[in-house]
Write a protein that holds these residues in place. Structure first.
Motif, PDB file in Angstrom:
ATOM      1  N   VAL A  72     -18.531 -21.769 -14.486  1.00 52.03           N
ATOM      2  CA  VAL A  72     -19.983 -21.729 -14.675  1.00 52.03           C
ATOM      3  C   VAL A  72     -20.613 -21.822 -13.294  1.00 52.03           C
ATOM      4  O   VAL A  72     -20.379 -22.782 -12.556  1.00 52.03           O
ATOM      5  CB  VAL A  72     -20.451 -22.885 -15.587  1.00 52.03           C
ATOM      6  CG1 VAL A  72     -21.966 -22.895 -15.692  1.00 52.03           C
ATOM      7  CG2 VAL A  72     -19.824 -22.742 -16.973  1.00 52.03           C
TER       8      VAL A  72
ATOM      9  N   PRO B 124     -17.480 -31.283  -1.442  1.00 52.19           N
ATOM     10  CA  PRO B 124     -17.907 -30.982  -0.069  1.00 52.19           C
ATOM     11  C   PRO B 124     -17.699 -29.501   0.224  1.00 52.19           C
ATOM     12  O   PRO B 124     -17.053 -28.797  -0.554  1.00 52.19           O
ATOM     13  CB  PRO B 124     -16.948 -31.821   0.781  1.00 52.19           C
ATOM     14  CG  PRO B 124     -15.719 -31.900  -0.043  1.00 52.19           C
ATOM     15  CD  PRO B 124     -16.172 -31.933  -1.479  1.00 52.19           C
TER      16      PRO B 124
ATOM     17  N   MET C  96     -15.980 -26.404   1.340  1.00 47.53           N
ATOM     18  CA  MET C  96     -14.551 -26.091   1.495  1.00 47.53           C
ATOM     19  C   MET C  96     -14.406 -24.696   2.071  1.00 47.53           C
ATOM     20  O   MET C  96     -15.223 -23.821   1.795  1.00 47.53           O
ATOM     21  CB  MET C  96     -13.848 -26.140   0.139  1.00 47.53           C
ATOM     22  CG  MET C  96     -13.705 -27.535  -0.406  1.00 47.53           C
ATOM     23  SD  MET C  96     -12.707 -27.526  -1.889  1.00 47.53           S
ATOM     24  CE  MET C  96     -12.813 -29.271  -2.312  1.00 47.53           C
TER      25      MET C  96
ATOM     26  N   VAL D 231     -27.162 -20.572  -5.849  1.00 46.52           N
ATOM     27  CA  VAL D 231     -27.842 -21.419  -4.858  1.00 46.52           C
ATOM     28  C   VAL D 231     -27.944 -20.747  -3.500  1.00 46.52           C
ATOM     29  O   VAL D 231     -28.629 -21.237  -2.612  1.00 46.52           O
ATOM     30  CB  VAL D 231     -27.118 -22.787  -4.678  1.00 46.52           C
ATOM     31  CG1 VAL D 231     -27.234 -23.657  -5.903  1.00 46.52           C
ATOM     32  CG2 VAL D 231     -25.662 -22.594  -4.293  1.00 46.52           C
ATOM     33  N   GLY D 232     -27.203 -19.655  -3.317  1.00 52.02           N
ATOM     34  CA  GLY D 232     -27.197 -18.993  -2.017  1.00 52.02           C
ATOM     35  C   GLY D 232     -26.593 -17.614  -2.142  1.00 52.02           C
ATOM     36  O   GLY D 232     -26.427 -17.094  -3.250  1.00 52.02           O
TER      37      GLY D 232
ATOM     38  N   SER E 182     -23.497 -16.207  -1.661  1.00 47.42           N
ATOM     39  CA  SER E 182     -22.245 -15.916  -2.364  1.00 47.42           C
ATOM     40  C   SER E 182     -22.359 -16.121  -3.869  1.00 47.42           C
ATOM     41  O   SER E 182     -21.847 -15.316  -4.648  1.00 47.42           O
ATOM     42  CB  SER E 182     -21.122 -16.788  -1.808  1.00 47.42           C
ATOM     43  OG  SER E 182     -20.998 -16.542  -0.435  1.00 47.42           O
ATOM     44  N   SER E 183     -23.038 -17.201  -4.268  1.00 43.95           N
ATOM     45  CA  SER E 183     -23.192 -17.419  -5.715  1.00 43.95           C
ATOM     46  C   SER E 183     -24.115 -16.346  -6.315  1.00 43.95           C
ATOM     47  O   SER E 183     -23.925 -15.912  -7.451  1.00 43.95           O
ATOM     48  CB  SER E 183     -23.707 -18.835  -6.005  1.00 43.95           C
ATOM     49  OG  SER E 183     -24.787 -19.156  -5.177  1.00 43.95           O
TER      50      SER E 183
ATOM     51  N   MET F  17     -23.773 -21.651 -10.557  1.00 49.39           N
ATOM     52  CA  MET F  17     -25.214 -21.797 -10.302  1.00 49.39           C
ATOM     53  C   MET F  17     -25.557 -21.001  -9.045  1.00 49.39           C
ATOM     54  O   MET F  17     -24.902 -21.157  -8.003  1.00 49.39           O
ATOM     55  CB  MET F  17     -25.581 -23.260 -10.107  1.00 49.39           C
ATOM     56  CG  MET F  17     -27.045 -23.433  -9.724  1.00 49.39           C
ATOM     57  SD  MET F  17     -27.715 -25.006 -10.216  1.00 49.39           S
ATOM     58  CE  MET F  17     -26.783 -26.109  -9.217  1.00 49.39           C
TER      59      MET F  17
ATOM     60  N   GLN G 259     -22.973 -32.108   3.593  1.00 49.55           N
ATOM     61  CA  GLN G 259     -23.284 -30.963   2.725  1.00 49.55           C
ATOM     62  C   GLN G 259     -24.466 -30.145   3.235  1.00 49.55           C
ATOM     63  O   GLN G 259     -24.623 -28.994   2.865  1.00 49.55           O
ATOM     64  CB  GLN G 259     -23.598 -31.445   1.314  1.00 49.55           C
ATOM     65  CG  GLN G 259     -22.374 -31.541   0.431  1.00 49.55           C
ATOM     66  CD  GLN G 259     -22.744 -31.795  -0.998  1.00 49.55           C
ATOM     67  OE1 GLN G 259     -23.768 -32.404  -1.267  1.00 49.55           O
ATOM     68  NE2 GLN G 259     -21.926 -31.355  -1.920  1.00 49.55           N
TER      69      GLN G 259
ATOM     70  N   GLU H 199     -27.482 -20.949   5.811  1.00 45.92           N
ATOM     71  CA  GLU H 199     -27.310 -20.560   4.402  1.00 45.92           C
ATOM     72  C   GLU H 199     -28.596 -19.938   3.853  1.00 45.92           C
ATOM     73  O   GLU H 199     -28.560 -18.947   3.129  1.00 45.92           O
ATOM     74  CB  GLU H 199     -26.926 -21.796   3.563  1.00 45.92           C
ATOM     75  CG  GLU H 199     -25.520 -22.289   3.843  1.00 45.92           C
ATOM     76  CD  GLU H 199     -25.289 -23.729   3.413  1.00 45.92           C
ATOM     77  OE1 GLU H 199     -24.151 -24.188   3.515  1.00 45.92           O
ATOM     78  OE2 GLU H 199     -26.246 -24.418   2.998  1.00 45.92           O
TER      79      GLU H 199
ATOM     80  N   GLU I 175     -17.284 -14.426   0.875  1.00 49.30           N
ATOM     81  CA  GLU I 175     -16.786 -15.753   1.237  1.00 49.30           C
ATOM     82  C   GLU I 175     -15.831 -16.264   0.166  1.00 49.30           C
ATOM     83  O   GLU I 175     -15.915 -15.847  -0.989  1.00 49.30           O
ATOM     84  CB  GLU I 175     -17.971 -16.730   1.241  1.00 49.30           C
ATOM     85  CG  GLU I 175     -18.666 -16.915   2.547  1.00 49.30           C
ATOM     86  CD  GLU I 175     -19.702 -18.029   2.426  1.00 49.30           C
ATOM     87  OE1 GLU I 175     -19.601 -18.978   3.185  1.00 49.30           O
ATOM     88  OE2 GLU I 175     -20.601 -17.925   1.561  1.00 49.30           O
TER      89      GLU I 175
ATOM     90  N   ILE J 207     -15.127 -19.003  -2.384  1.00 47.45           N
ATOM     91  CA  ILE J 207     -16.038 -19.930  -3.053  1.00 47.45           C
ATOM     92  C   ILE J 207     -15.283 -20.837  -4.046  1.00 47.45           C
ATOM     93  O   ILE J 207     -14.654 -20.348  -4.984  1.00 47.45           O
ATOM     94  CB  ILE J 207     -17.138 -19.138  -3.817  1.00 47.45           C
ATOM     95  CG1 ILE J 207     -18.006 -18.364  -2.826  1.00 47.45           C
ATOM     96  CG2 ILE J 207     -18.010 -20.057  -4.666  1.00 47.45           C
ATOM     97  CD1 ILE J 207     -18.787 -19.228  -1.857  1.00 47.45           C
ATOM     98  N   PRO J 208     -15.340 -22.173  -3.819  1.00 42.94           N
ATOM     99  CA  PRO J 208     -14.680 -23.067  -4.770  1.00 42.94           C
ATOM    100  C   PRO J 208     -15.490 -23.228  -6.050  1.00 42.94           C
ATOM    101  O   PRO J 208     -16.722 -23.326  -6.008  1.00 42.94           O
ATOM    102  CB  PRO J 208     -14.609 -24.400  -4.004  1.00 42.94           C
ATOM    103  CG  PRO J 208     -15.616 -24.318  -2.923  1.00 42.94           C
ATOM    104  CD  PRO J 208     -15.949 -22.895  -2.688  1.00 42.94           C
ATOM    105  N   MET J 209     -14.811 -23.229  -7.181  1.00 49.86           N
ATOM    106  CA  MET J 209     -15.458 -23.408  -8.482  1.00 49.86           C
ATOM    107  C   MET J 209     -14.580 -24.304  -9.347  1.00 49.86           C
ATOM    108  O   MET J 209     -13.345 -24.143  -9.380  1.00 49.86           O
ATOM    109  CB  MET J 209     -15.593 -22.054  -9.217  1.00 49.86           C
ATOM    110  CG  MET J 209     -16.677 -21.174  -8.682  1.00 49.86           C
ATOM    111  SD  MET J 209     -18.299 -21.806  -9.136  1.00 49.86           S
ATOM    112  CE  MET J 209     -19.261 -21.265  -7.727  1.00 49.86           C
ATOM    113  N   SER J 210     -15.202 -25.186 -10.092  1.00 48.23           N
ATOM    114  CA  SER J 210     -14.454 -26.063 -10.997  1.00 48.23           C
ATOM    115  C   SER J 210     -13.981 -25.281 -12.207  1.00 48.23           C
ATOM    116  O   SER J 210     -14.582 -24.270 -12.582  1.00 48.23           O
ATOM    117  CB  SER J 210     -15.353 -27.199 -11.491  1.00 48.23           C
ATOM    118  OG  SER J 210     -15.874 -27.885 -10.397  1.00 48.23           O
TER     119      SER J 210
END
Ligand SMILES: Cc1cc2nc3c(=O)[nH]c(=O)nc-3n(C[C@H](O)[C@H](O)[C@H](O)COP(=O)(O)OP(=O)(O)OC[C@H]3O[C@@H](n4cnc5c(N)ncnc54)[C@H](O)[C@@H]3O)c2cc1C
Ligand code: FES
Length: 284
Positions: A62, A214, A216, A66-67, A69-70, A64, A258, A265, A43, A45-48
């Motif tokens: 960084v 949100p 994305m 949670v599912g 893809s991460s 986390m 969300q 998921e 997928e 995946i948006p990351m800051s």
């Protein structure tokens, strides 16, 4: 390009990566984000952006777990390459000399993105106070990094195992009550935390911004997946944000959107972990 040159587990389920992306790093600014894909069938995946080393062309993210893809990302190792890293995306955080104290407030994986923002605020001549919070001491991240940039760093833990017992908003309220001349607040973290930061500063009309996360998909304003309501109007967080005036955000709607795909998921995550367990998933 896109090679993982450094990987470190910061605490359970939270992993830091430094990725070689010189061209992206040369153009990126505090407050923006990237979208990455680990493999061909992964997928987007948006990351800051959690750090920019311009000299060496390194981007810090960084993640986390949670599912699915991460989980796939945190299992990648140094020397592996992400298939693609797109960005910088979104509008950079508006930073100027605000003529007073700036407070950056971070929670969870919202803490890393406040580091480049704090650095930029300092570079503009502002006094910067950082407030970071976690459930307990073991889950605190970026303490040293932010401590070296901010004039003052306040730590809160829900259980009081480190710093002030309570939430980041308790520390923010205390600064306000103590008469700190706060001119700007930037908050990144769980939606409920950002909602409460907004509630804390609104009665004092303090200029407050939040970075919204949100769901994305494309990250270019085409799919509508990241729609948020700001002052009653629809905006796309990927191109109009991710930063928005905190006092105008409909946080309740964001929280509802969300959780739209939680059953799907959960199923995808369970299937992926099962595949890893029986040796069919990518677990290198
Ligand atoms: C601008 C932005 C910056 C982000 N920065 C970070 C970061 O620095 N570190 C970090 O760990 N996470 C960050 N996220 C969230 C991250 O993208 C999601 O945790 C990730 O997509 C979850 O995918 P998953 O398959 O592991 O989990 P899933 O099981 O698919 O989802 C778990 C939860 O993650 C959220 N989520 C799922 N898919 C997306 C998506 N495509 N976009 C956004 N949220 C999603 C939903 O709330 C969902 O309920 C950011 C999100 C946005 C929009
Ligand atoms: S992610 Fe598709 S419009 Fe923003």
């Amino acid at each position: 390009m896109n090679e993982i040159v450094f990987k470190k587990d910061l605490c359970p389920k939270i992993t830091l990566f430094r990725i070689k992306t010189p061209e992206l790093v040369s153009r990126a600014k505090a407050g923006q984000f990237i979208i990455l894909r680990a493999y061909e069938d992964s997928e987007r995946i948006p990351m800051s952006i959690g750090g920019l080393d311009r000299e060496n062309g390194l981007l810090t993210i960084v993640v986390m777990e949670v599912g699915k893809s991460s989980a796939e990302i945190v299992r990648m190792e140094e020397g592996e390459r992400f298939l693609d890293v797109v960005g910088p995306l979104g509008v950079p955080t508006h930073i100027e000399d605000f003529g007073g104290t700036c407070v950056v407030v971070g929670g969870g994986v919202g803490i890393p993105p406040i580091l480049p923002i704090a650095e930029e605020l300092k570079a503009q001549g502002n006094k910067v106070i950082g407030i970071i919070g976690a459930r307990n001491e073991d889950l605190l991240i970026y303490e040293e990094e932010l401590g070296s940039v901010c004039d003052d760093l306040i730590i809160t833990t829900d259980d009081g195992s480190k710093g002030m017992k309570g939430f980041v908003t308790n520390a923010l309220q205390k600064l306000i009550d103590d008469g700190e001349n706060i001119k700007f607040v930037m908050s990144v973290g769980p939606v409920i935390m950002m909602k409460n930061v907004a509630k804390t500063t609104e009665p004092h009309s303090i200029n407050t911004w939040v970075s919204l996360n949100p769901i994305m998909v494309d990250g270019t304003g085409m799919c509508g997946g990241c729609r948020v309501s700001i002052d009653g109007k629809s905006k796309f967080a990927c191109v109009d944000g991710p930063d928005f005036d905190a006092h105008k955000v409909d946080f309740d709607e964001l929280m509802k959107r969300q959780t739209m795909y939680v059953p799907q998921e959960k199923k995808a995550y369970e299937q992926y972990l099962h595949k890893c367990k029986i040796g069919l998933g990518r677990s290198s």
